[in-house]
Design a protein around this motif. Structure first.
Motif, PDB file in Angstrom:
ATOM      1  N   SER A  61     -13.836  35.885  -8.006  1.00 30.23           N
ATOM      2  CA  SER A  61     -14.280  36.657  -6.846  1.00 30.23           C
ATOM      3  C   SER A  61     -15.466  35.967  -6.173  1.00 30.23           C
ATOM      4  O   SER A  61     -15.502  35.820  -4.943  1.00 30.23           O
ATOM      5  CB  SER A  61     -14.660  38.073  -7.279  1.00 30.23           C
ATOM      6  N   ARG A  62     -16.410  35.535  -6.982  1.00 36.06           N
ATOM      7  CA  ARG A  62     -17.584  34.855  -6.436  1.00 36.06           C
ATOM      8  C   ARG A  62     -17.215  33.480  -5.863  1.00 36.06           C
ATOM      9  O   ARG A  62     -17.690  33.091  -4.785  1.00 36.06           O
ATOM     10  CB  ARG A  62     -18.633  34.686  -7.536  1.00 36.06           C
ATOM     11  N   LYS A  63     -16.346  32.759  -6.554  1.00 36.71           N
ATOM     12  CA  LYS A  63     -15.975  31.407  -6.117  1.00 36.71           C
ATOM     13  C   LYS A  63     -15.262  31.423  -4.772  1.00 36.71           C
ATOM     14  O   LYS A  63     -15.516  30.573  -3.913  1.00 36.71           O
ATOM     15  CB  LYS A  63     -15.090  30.760  -7.179  1.00 36.71           C
ATOM     16  N   TYR A  64     -14.360  32.382  -4.577  1.00 32.13           N
ATOM     17  CA  TYR A  64     -13.519  32.389  -3.377  1.00 32.13           C
ATOM     18  C   TYR A  64     -13.973  33.393  -2.322  1.00 32.13           C
ATOM     19  O   TYR A  64     -13.365  33.488  -1.251  1.00 32.13           O
ATOM     20  CB  TYR A  64     -12.059  32.661  -3.754  1.00 32.13           C
ATOM     21  N   GLY A  65     -15.036  34.149  -2.627  1.00 31.66           N
ATOM     22  CA  GLY A  65     -15.553  35.103  -1.653  1.00 31.66           C
ATOM     23  C   GLY A  65     -14.610  36.246  -1.362  1.00 31.66           C
ATOM     24  O   GLY A  65     -14.542  36.752  -0.236  1.00 31.66           O
ATOM     25  N   LYS A  66     -13.877  36.673  -2.389  1.00 35.89           N
ATOM     26  CA  LYS A  66     -12.951  37.797  -2.245  1.00 35.89           C
ATOM     27  C   LYS A  66     -13.302  38.861  -3.278  1.00 35.89           C
ATOM     28  O   LYS A  66     -14.042  38.611  -4.219  1.00 35.89           O
ATOM     29  CB  LYS A  66     -11.508  37.321  -2.425  1.00 35.89           C
ATOM     30  N   SER A  67     -12.745  40.032  -3.093  1.00 37.27           N
ATOM     31  CA  SER A  67     -13.038  41.114  -4.026  1.00 37.27           C
ATOM     32  C   SER A  67     -12.321  40.879  -5.354  1.00 37.27           C
ATOM     33  O   SER A  67     -11.340  40.134  -5.423  1.00 37.27           O
ATOM     34  CB  SER A  67     -12.592  42.456  -3.436  1.00 37.27           C
ATOM     35  N   GLU A  68     -12.811  41.547  -6.386  1.00 34.95           N
ATOM     36  CA  GLU A  68     -12.150  41.427  -7.690  1.00 34.95           C
ATOM     37  C   GLU A  68     -10.728  41.977  -7.631  1.00 34.95           C
ATOM     38  O   GLU A  68      -9.833  41.463  -8.302  1.00 34.95           O
ATOM     39  CB  GLU A  68     -12.966  42.157  -8.769  1.00 34.95           C
ATOM     40  N   GLU A  69     -10.527  43.002  -6.834  1.00 31.10           N
ATOM     41  CA  GLU A  69      -9.183  43.561  -6.714  1.00 31.10           C
ATOM     42  C   GLU A  69      -8.234  42.559  -6.074  1.00 31.10           C
ATOM     43  O   GLU A  69      -7.063  42.430  -6.485  1.00 31.10           O
ATOM     44  CB  GLU A  69      -9.213  44.856  -5.892  1.00 31.10           C
ATOM     45  N   GLU A  70      -8.718  41.839  -5.057  1.00 33.94           N
ATOM     46  CA  GLU A  70      -7.889  40.796  -4.444  1.00 33.94           C
ATOM     47  C   GLU A  70      -7.542  39.714  -5.454  1.00 33.94           C
ATOM     48  O   GLU A  70      -6.409  39.214  -5.493  1.00 33.94           O
ATOM     49  CB  GLU A  70      -8.617  40.189  -3.242  1.00 33.94           C
ATOM     50  N   MET A  71      -8.505  39.325  -6.274  1.00 39.95           N
ATOM     51  CA  MET A  71      -8.252  38.303  -7.285  1.00 39.95           C
ATOM     52  C   MET A  71      -7.306  38.827  -8.360  1.00 39.95           C
ATOM     53  O   MET A  71      -6.447  38.096  -8.854  1.00 39.95           O
ATOM     54  CB  MET A  71      -9.562  37.829  -7.915  1.00 39.95           C
ATOM     55  N   ARG A  72      -7.432  40.113  -8.690  1.00 41.69           N
ATOM     56  CA  ARG A  72      -6.518  40.717  -9.671  1.00 41.69           C
ATOM     57  C   ARG A  72      -5.086  40.673  -9.149  1.00 41.69           C
ATOM     58  O   ARG A  72      -4.142  40.360  -9.891  1.00 41.69           O
ATOM     59  CB  ARG A  72      -6.947  42.148  -9.969  1.00 41.69           C
ATOM     60  N   SER A  90       0.452  36.281 -20.267  1.00 43.19           N
ATOM     61  CA  SER A  90       0.175  37.694 -20.525  1.00 43.19           C
ATOM     62  C   SER A  90      -1.305  38.037 -20.553  1.00 43.19           C
ATOM     63  O   SER A  90      -1.688  39.179 -20.289  1.00 43.19           O
ATOM     64  CB  SER A  90       0.833  38.118 -21.844  1.00 43.19           C
ATOM     65  N   GLN A  91      -2.153  37.053 -20.866  1.00 46.27           N
ATOM     66  CA  GLN A  91      -3.593  37.310 -20.927  1.00 46.27           C
ATOM     67  C   GLN A  91      -4.350  36.608 -19.788  1.00 46.27           C
ATOM     68  O   GLN A  91      -5.548  36.335 -19.908  1.00 46.27           O
ATOM     69  CB  GLN A  91      -4.143  36.853 -22.280  1.00 46.27           C
ATOM     70  N   LEU A  92      -3.655  36.343 -18.718  1.00 49.95           N
ATOM     71  CA  LEU A  92      -4.259  35.591 -17.609  1.00 49.95           C
ATOM     72  C   LEU A  92      -5.528  36.255 -17.092  1.00 49.95           C
ATOM     73  O   LEU A  92      -6.520  35.579 -16.801  1.00 49.95           O
ATOM     74  CB  LEU A  92      -3.238  35.453 -16.474  1.00 49.95           C
ATOM     75  N   GLN A  93      -5.514  37.575 -16.980  1.00 44.50           N
ATOM     76  CA  GLN A  93      -6.652  38.291 -16.402  1.00 44.50           C
ATOM     77  C   GLN A  93      -7.737  38.616 -17.429  1.00 44.50           C
ATOM     78  O   GLN A  93      -8.811  39.082 -17.055  1.00 44.50           O
ATOM     79  CB  GLN A  93      -6.167  39.577 -15.742  1.00 44.50           C
ATOM     80  N   GLN A  94      -7.453  38.358 -18.701  1.00 42.74           N
ATOM     81  CA  GLN A  94      -8.428  38.650 -19.749  1.00 42.74           C
ATOM     82  C   GLN A  94      -9.235  37.414 -20.171  1.00 42.74           C
ATOM     83  O   GLN A  94     -10.212  37.535 -20.911  1.00 42.74           O
ATOM     84  CB  GLN A  94      -7.717  39.216 -20.987  1.00 42.74           C
TER      85      GLN A  94
END
Length: 215
Positions: A61-72, A90-94
Motif C-alpha cells: 500500500s505504501r509502495k504503490y500509493g494505494k489503499s490496503e483494500e486495493e492491494m488485497r 494460498s498464503q500470498l496475503q499473509q
C-alpha cells in the motif's frame, strides 16, 4: 528444433515471476518446436538486508500509493490466476517483506547441479504457499532439501559467502542493462519480453524471435 536461450531475471519475492515462469512452461507446450535453454538471474525487490520485515499488504500500500483494500484485491486476483496455473499462492496475503539475497545464492549453487529451477520453485512455494520467511537460513536449507539438494551442504553455503559475488554481479549487470521490473525474459541476448504474458502471446513472441534468428 529451433534453439532459444532465455535469461530470466526475477525475484523470489515477486508473485508475477512465479506466474511468468508457469506461463512460460505453458507457452513452450504450445511451441514444441522450440528447444529452450533457461538460465535464472537475480533481482531484489527488497535489497536492504537490514530492513525490518513488514506485513505485505501495508508494505505494498505504501509502495504503490494505494489503499490496503486495493492491494488485497490485486493480490486476490493473482491468487486466482495462480490457481489456474496450479501454483500454490494460498498464503500470498499473509507473507511479510523480506530480503532474498541468500535465496539467490542458493539458486546459483543449485544451478551448478542442474537444479536451479527446482530450487526456484521450492522457494516460490515456501514464500507464496506457506508465507515462510525466505530470508531465514533454516527455511532456505529446507527449501534446498525440497528441491532435491543436500540440506547440510546448503547450510554450509549459507553460513559462508559462497556465490555472493556471483549474485551481486548478476544484480548489477541487469540493473545496468536497464531492467527495473520483473519478470524480464531476455531472448538470445537480444530481445526483451517484459512481464508475465499470457501463454499464447508468449509462444507467438518466442516463435517470431526464433524465425528471425534463423534467417
Amino acid at each position: 528444433m529451433t534453439p532459444l536461450k532465455i535469461d530470466l531475471v526475477s525475484d523470489i519475492a515477486c508473485p508475477w515471476c512465479a506466474i511468468g515462469y508457469a506461463r512460460l512452461e505453458q507457452a513452450l507446450t504450445l511451441a514444441p518446436e522450440l528447444a529452450v535453454t533457461l538460465e535464472w538471474h537475480a533481482f531484489e525487490l527488497n535489497p536492504d538486508k537490514n530492513a525490518p520485515q513488514e506485513a505485505i499488504l501495508p508494505a505494498l500500500s505504501r509502495k504503490y500509493g494505494k489503499s490496503e483494500e486495493e492491494m488485497r484485491q490485486a493480490q486476490a486476483n493473482m491468487m486466482q490466476i495462480a490457481s489456474g496455473l496450479g501454483i500454490n499462492f494460498s498464503q500470498l496475503q499473509q507473507r511479510k517483506t523480506c530480503n532474498t539475497f541468500d535465496a539467490h545464492r542458493l539458486v546459483k549453487w543449485a544451478d551448478t547441479q542442474q537444479k536451479a529451477t527446482a530450487m526456484k520453485l521450492a522457494l516460490f512455494d515456501a514464500y507464496f504457499g506457506e508465507a515462510a520467511n525466505v530470508a531465514d537460513r533454516s527455511v532456505l536449507a529446507e527449501c534446498a532439501k525440497n528441491a532435491g539438494l543436500d540440506q547440510r551442504q546448503a547450510e554450509q553455503i549459507l553460513a559462508s559467502n559462497d556465490f555472493a559475488d556471483i549474485v551481486s554481479a548478476d544484480i548489477a549487470k541487469y540493473q545496468q542493462a536497464g531492467i527495473s521490473s520483473v519478470p524480464a525474459f531476455i531472448i538470445n541476448n537480444k530481445y526483451l519480453i517484459s512481464g508475465a504474458q499470457e501463454p499464447q502471446q508468449l509462444a507467438a513472441s518466442l516463435r517470431q524471435i526464433a524465425s528471425e534468428s534463423i534467417k
